[in-house]
Design a protein around this motif. Structure first.
Motif, PDB file in Angstrom:
ATOM      1  N   LYS A   7      39.242  39.077  33.092  1.00  0.00           N
ATOM      2  CA  LYS A   7      38.154  39.552  32.244  1.00  0.00           C
ATOM      3  C   LYS A   7      37.385  38.411  31.584  1.00  0.00           C
ATOM      4  O   LYS A   7      36.206  38.564  31.247  1.00  0.00           O
ATOM      5  CB  LYS A   7      38.696  40.498  31.179  1.00  0.00           C
ATOM      6  N   GLU A   8      38.053  37.268  31.414  1.00  0.00           N
ATOM      7  CA  GLU A   8      37.377  36.120  30.809  1.00  0.00           C
ATOM      8  C   GLU A   8      36.275  35.594  31.718  1.00  0.00           C
ATOM      9  O   GLU A   8      35.265  35.070  31.246  1.00  0.00           O
ATOM     10  CB  GLU A   8      38.390  35.007  30.506  1.00  0.00           C
ATOM     11  N   ILE A   9      36.505  35.708  33.036  1.00  0.00           N
ATOM     12  CA  ILE A   9      35.474  35.290  33.997  1.00  0.00           C
ATOM     13  C   ILE A   9      34.230  36.155  33.814  1.00  0.00           C
ATOM     14  O   ILE A   9      33.095  35.657  33.828  1.00  0.00           O
ATOM     15  CB  ILE A   9      35.995  35.402  35.444  1.00  0.00           C
ATOM     16  N   TYR A  10      34.448  37.456  33.610  1.00  0.00           N
ATOM     17  CA  TYR A  10      33.316  38.367  33.425  1.00  0.00           C
ATOM     18  C   TYR A  10      32.502  37.974  32.190  1.00  0.00           C
ATOM     19  O   TYR A  10      31.264  37.998  32.202  1.00  0.00           O
ATOM     20  CB  TYR A  10      33.795  39.813  33.266  1.00  0.00           C
ATOM     21  N   GLY A  54      25.255  37.815  32.701  1.00  0.00           N
ATOM     22  CA  GLY A  54      24.119  38.395  33.424  1.00  0.00           C
ATOM     23  C   GLY A  54      24.527  39.216  34.637  1.00  0.00           C
ATOM     24  O   GLY A  54      23.676  39.848  35.261  1.00  0.00           O
ATOM     25  N   LEU A  55      25.838  39.213  34.959  1.00  0.00           N
ATOM     26  CA  LEU A  55      26.318  39.920  36.150  1.00  0.00           C
ATOM     27  C   LEU A  55      27.364  40.959  35.773  1.00  0.00           C
ATOM     28  O   LEU A  55      28.175  40.734  34.876  1.00  0.00           O
ATOM     29  CB  LEU A  55      26.923  38.923  37.154  1.00  0.00           C
ATOM     30  N   ASP A  56      27.330  42.083  36.463  1.00  0.00           N
ATOM     31  CA  ASP A  56      28.302  43.142  36.223  1.00  0.00           C
ATOM     32  C   ASP A  56      29.653  42.761  36.810  1.00  0.00           C
ATOM     33  O   ASP A  56      29.729  42.148  37.886  1.00  0.00           O
ATOM     34  CB  ASP A  56      27.805  44.442  36.866  1.00  0.00           C
ATOM     35  N   GLY A  57      30.724  43.142  36.099  1.00  0.00           N
ATOM     36  CA  GLY A  57      32.072  42.816  36.559  1.00  0.00           C
ATOM     37  C   GLY A  57      32.378  43.377  37.933  1.00  0.00           C
ATOM     38  O   GLY A  57      33.086  42.752  38.732  1.00  0.00           O
ATOM     39  N   ARG A  58      31.851  44.556  38.233  1.00  0.00           N
ATOM     40  CA  ARG A  58      32.086  45.162  39.544  1.00  0.00           C
ATOM     41  C   ARG A  58      31.406  44.369  40.649  1.00  0.00           C
ATOM     42  O   ARG A  58      31.820  44.414  41.812  1.00  0.00           O
ATOM     43  CB  ARG A  58      31.581  46.611  39.552  1.00  0.00           C
ATOM     44  N   TYR A  59      30.356  43.630  40.303  1.00  0.00           N
ATOM     45  CA  TYR A  59      29.670  42.770  41.268  1.00  0.00           C
ATOM     46  C   TYR A  59      30.443  41.466  41.463  1.00  0.00           C
ATOM     47  O   TYR A  59      30.483  40.912  42.566  1.00  0.00           O
ATOM     48  CB  TYR A  59      28.250  42.487  40.775  1.00  0.00           C
ATOM     49  N   ILE A  60      31.073  40.981  40.378  1.00  0.00           N
ATOM     50  CA  ILE A  60      31.799  39.709  40.423  1.00  0.00           C
ATOM     51  C   ILE A  60      33.132  39.840  41.156  1.00  0.00           C
ATOM     52  O   ILE A  60      33.564  38.925  41.865  1.00  0.00           O
ATOM     53  CB  ILE A  60      32.043  39.187  38.986  1.00  0.00           C
ATOM     54  N   LEU A  61      33.785  40.984  41.007  1.00  0.00           N
ATOM     55  CA  LEU A  61      35.133  41.173  41.545  1.00  0.00           C
ATOM     56  C   LEU A  61      35.262  40.851  43.034  1.00  0.00           C
ATOM     57  O   LEU A  61      36.221  40.170  43.432  1.00  0.00           O
ATOM     58  CB  LEU A  61      35.604  42.597  41.264  1.00  0.00           C
TER      59      LEU A  61
END
Length: 260
Positions: free
Chosen positions: A218-221, A226-233
């Motif tokens: 979650k710290e990465i998110y 500017g980016l959604d966590g679901r996009y980063i995962l």
């Protein structure tokens, strides 16, 4: 007198029995004439004798597929050309060809999208158009289906665009269809550029964060607001798949760290 009548009756009976036995023997020894059924829709392969144009058609179709899967596109396309160059002889032997699968047409299209339009490709495709083995409507459907599968992040955009224009020059695709496809290609390229830029940005944040050891996912998110966590995962999971990082679940959280 009675004895003579008895002997006569006995002879008649014996003659009748002999006739019956002779008929049975003749029936058992007479060879049976078997009638051969006409091949059905799915039996045409078995009615083809070796060394015929039709047998060669099946061999070349299979070879074209094997060569394509091995990325030998020019050799695969040449197999398709050999088929179309002998198509009139094939049609004489293989009367059902218009109603059966013609995989060599798909191999022709797939090869064109890999290497572009060359002399052999042009002759092969125009031969298909004039061969009367596929309707114009069905051929157009096959072309559009292949274009849809070719437009992706890994396409050679210049070749795909040129092949689409080639079909337009032959009046198989309309100007509106060509315009729509070119817009879709440009949008795909734009999305790819964004994807690659985001990938570089996300990976940098991950690697910088992991220099000091393990960190909550979650710290990465939070470091990429500017980016959604679901996009980063998916980017994180891709690094895990490449065995660059490790993801471990602890309680309700995931922690990630560099693989040693």
């Amino acid at each position: 007198m009675i004895i003579l009548l008895f002997i006569g009756s006995l002879l008649v009976v014996l003659l009748f029995i002999g006739y019956i036995l002779t008929s049975i023997t003749t029936a058992n020894t007479t060879p049976k004439v078997e009638t051969k059924e006409e091949p059905g829709d799915n039996d045409y392969e078995y009615s083809v004798s070796p060394n015929t144009a039709t047998r060669r058609y099946f061999e070349l179709t299979e070879k074209a597929g094997v060569l394509y899967r091995n990325k030998k596109y020019y050799e695969s396309l040449n197999c398709c050309y050999q088929i179309i160059a002998n198509i009139e002889n094939i049609k004489k032997e293989f009367s059902d060809i218009k109603y059966c699968n013609k995989d060599f047409i798909f191999y022709t299209l797939m090869n064109l999208f890999q290497i572009g339009i060359n002399d052999i490709g042009d002759k092969t495709f125009k031969g298909i158009c004039s061969s009367d083995i596929i309707t114009e409507g069905r051929l157009k459907e096959d072309i559009k289906s292949q274009i849809d599968s070719e437009i992706n992040y890994n396409m050679n955009a210049d070749i795909v665009k040129n092949v689409i224009q080639y079909f337009g020059n032959l009046n198989i695709l309309s100007e509106i269809e060509i315009s729509d496809y070119l817009q879709e290609i440009n949008l795909t390229l734009k999305n790819k550029e964004k994807y690659l830029a985001d990938k570089e940005k996300i990976n940098k944040v991950i690697f910088d964060s992991l220099k000091n050891g393990k960190i909550r996912q979650k710290e990465i998110y939070k470091l990429l607001p500017g980016l959604d966590g679901r996009y980063i995962l998916p980017f994180i999971k891709d690094l895990e798949k490449q065995k660059i990082i490790v993801r471990e679940k602890e309680g309700k959280d995931y922690f990630i760290y560099l693989k040693k």
